[in-house]
Design a protein around this motif. Structure first.
Motif, PDB file in Angstrom:
ATOM      1  N   LEU A   6       0.840  -1.184   0.000  1.00  0.00           N
ATOM      2  CA  LEU A   6       0.000   0.000   0.000  1.00  0.00           C
ATOM      3  C   LEU A   6       0.878   1.238   0.000  1.00  0.00           C
ATOM      4  O   LEU A   6       1.965   1.230   0.567  1.00  0.00           O
ATOM      5  N   ASP A   7       0.414   2.319  -0.603  1.00  0.00           N
ATOM      6  CA  ASP A   7       1.089   3.604  -0.517  1.00  0.00           C
ATOM      7  C   ASP A   7       0.331   4.447   0.498  1.00  0.00           C
ATOM      8  O   ASP A   7      -0.896   4.589   0.399  1.00  0.00           O
ATOM      9  N   THR A   8       1.036   5.030   1.457  1.00  0.00           N
ATOM     10  CA  THR A   8       0.374   5.857   2.470  1.00  0.00           C
ATOM     11  C   THR A   8      -0.014   7.198   1.861  1.00  0.00           C
ATOM     12  O   THR A   8       0.678   7.741   1.002  1.00  0.00           O
ATOM     13  N   ILE A  19       5.295   6.566   9.928  1.00  0.00           N
ATOM     14  CA  ILE A  19       5.239   6.182   8.517  1.00  0.00           C
ATOM     15  C   ILE A  19       4.995   7.454   7.710  1.00  0.00           C
ATOM     16  O   ILE A  19       3.939   8.066   7.823  1.00  0.00           O
ATOM     17  N   PRO A  20       5.976   7.884   6.909  1.00  0.00           N
ATOM     18  CA  PRO A  20       5.809   9.124   6.150  1.00  0.00           C
ATOM     19  C   PRO A  20       4.835   8.979   4.978  1.00  0.00           C
ATOM     20  O   PRO A  20       4.551   7.864   4.515  1.00  0.00           O
ATOM     21  N   ARG A  21       4.334  10.107   4.525  1.00  0.00           N
ATOM     22  CA  ARG A  21       3.421  10.165   3.378  1.00  0.00           C
ATOM     23  C   ARG A  21       4.098   9.559   2.147  1.00  0.00           C
ATOM     24  O   ARG A  21       5.298   9.683   1.944  1.00  0.00           O
ATOM     25  N   GLU A  22       3.317   8.871   1.313  1.00  0.00           N
ATOM     26  CA  GLU A  22       3.754   8.243   0.064  1.00  0.00           C
ATOM     27  C   GLU A  22       4.825   7.175   0.274  1.00  0.00           C
ATOM     28  O   GLU A  22       5.641   6.912  -0.605  1.00  0.00           O
ATOM     29  N   CYS A  23       4.799   6.560   1.446  1.00  0.00           N
ATOM     30  CA  CYS A  23       5.725   5.464   1.736  1.00  0.00           C
ATOM     31  C   CYS A  23       5.046   4.151   1.331  1.00  0.00           C
ATOM     32  O   CYS A  23       3.849   3.963   1.530  1.00  0.00           O
ATOM     33  N   CYS A  24       5.801   3.245   0.747  1.00  0.00           N
ATOM     34  CA  CYS A  24       5.265   1.939   0.367  1.00  0.00           C
ATOM     35  C   CYS A  24       5.344   1.010   1.574  1.00  0.00           C
ATOM     36  O   CYS A  24       6.411   0.792   2.131  1.00  0.00           O
ATOM     37  N   VAL A  25       4.202   0.477   1.982  1.00  0.00           N
ATOM     38  CA  VAL A  25       4.130  -0.400   3.145  1.00  0.00           C
ATOM     39  C   VAL A  25       3.701  -1.790   2.673  1.00  0.00           C
ATOM     40  O   VAL A  25       2.710  -1.932   1.962  1.00  0.00           O
TER      41      VAL A  25
END
Length: 134
Positions: A6-8, A19-25
């Motif tokens: 998921l992308d945040t 968890i920073p913005r636009e981080c791939c989790v």
């Protein structure tokens, strides 16, 4: 082991982790479906665990905790079709065939981990037609 990513959409903190913005989790879907706190003994084949206490209907809140087709906007759009296909496939197999092992033979269900999870081949597994074909 299947992993969902998921992308945040915004900066967030989850269980103390930033968890920073636009981080791939990545989500470890296998671990979610094998959580011993939820399932007790997740490696044991016990389909009755998804039934109500009376054993007559499916425990909907518990069965919804199984993650088969992902979550959120990346959830598989073929979930309904996939579930029907699996049902029909298994129903036809169980109607037409009889599956068995010779007496005293035990099957090792220890998984072999890799990109996907597999089980060792069972040489003693037997399949018989239930009815003669004319």
């Amino acid at each position: 082991m299947f992993q969902l990513f998921l992308d945040t959409t915004r900066d967030t903190t989850l269980n103390g982790f930033y968890i920073p913005r636009e981080c791939c989790v990545f989500i470890n879907q296998w671990q979610v479906n094998h959580n011993p706190e939820l399932w007790g003994d997740p490696s044991e084949f016990r389909p009755e665990r998804l039934l109500t206490a009376e054993g007559t209907t499916i425990n909907k809140p518990l069965s919804e905790k199984i993650m088969l087709f992902g979550l959120g906007k990346r959830q598989c759009i073929g979930e309904v079709l996939g579930k029907w296909e699996v049902f029909l496939f298994l129903a036809i197999l169980l109607q037409q065939l009889e599956f068995s092992l010779p007496p005293g033979v035990k099957v090792d269900l220890t998984p072999i981990y890799g990109l996907t999870m597999k089980h060792a081949r069972c040489e003693h597994f037997q399949v018989w037609l239930r009815f003669s074909i004319k």
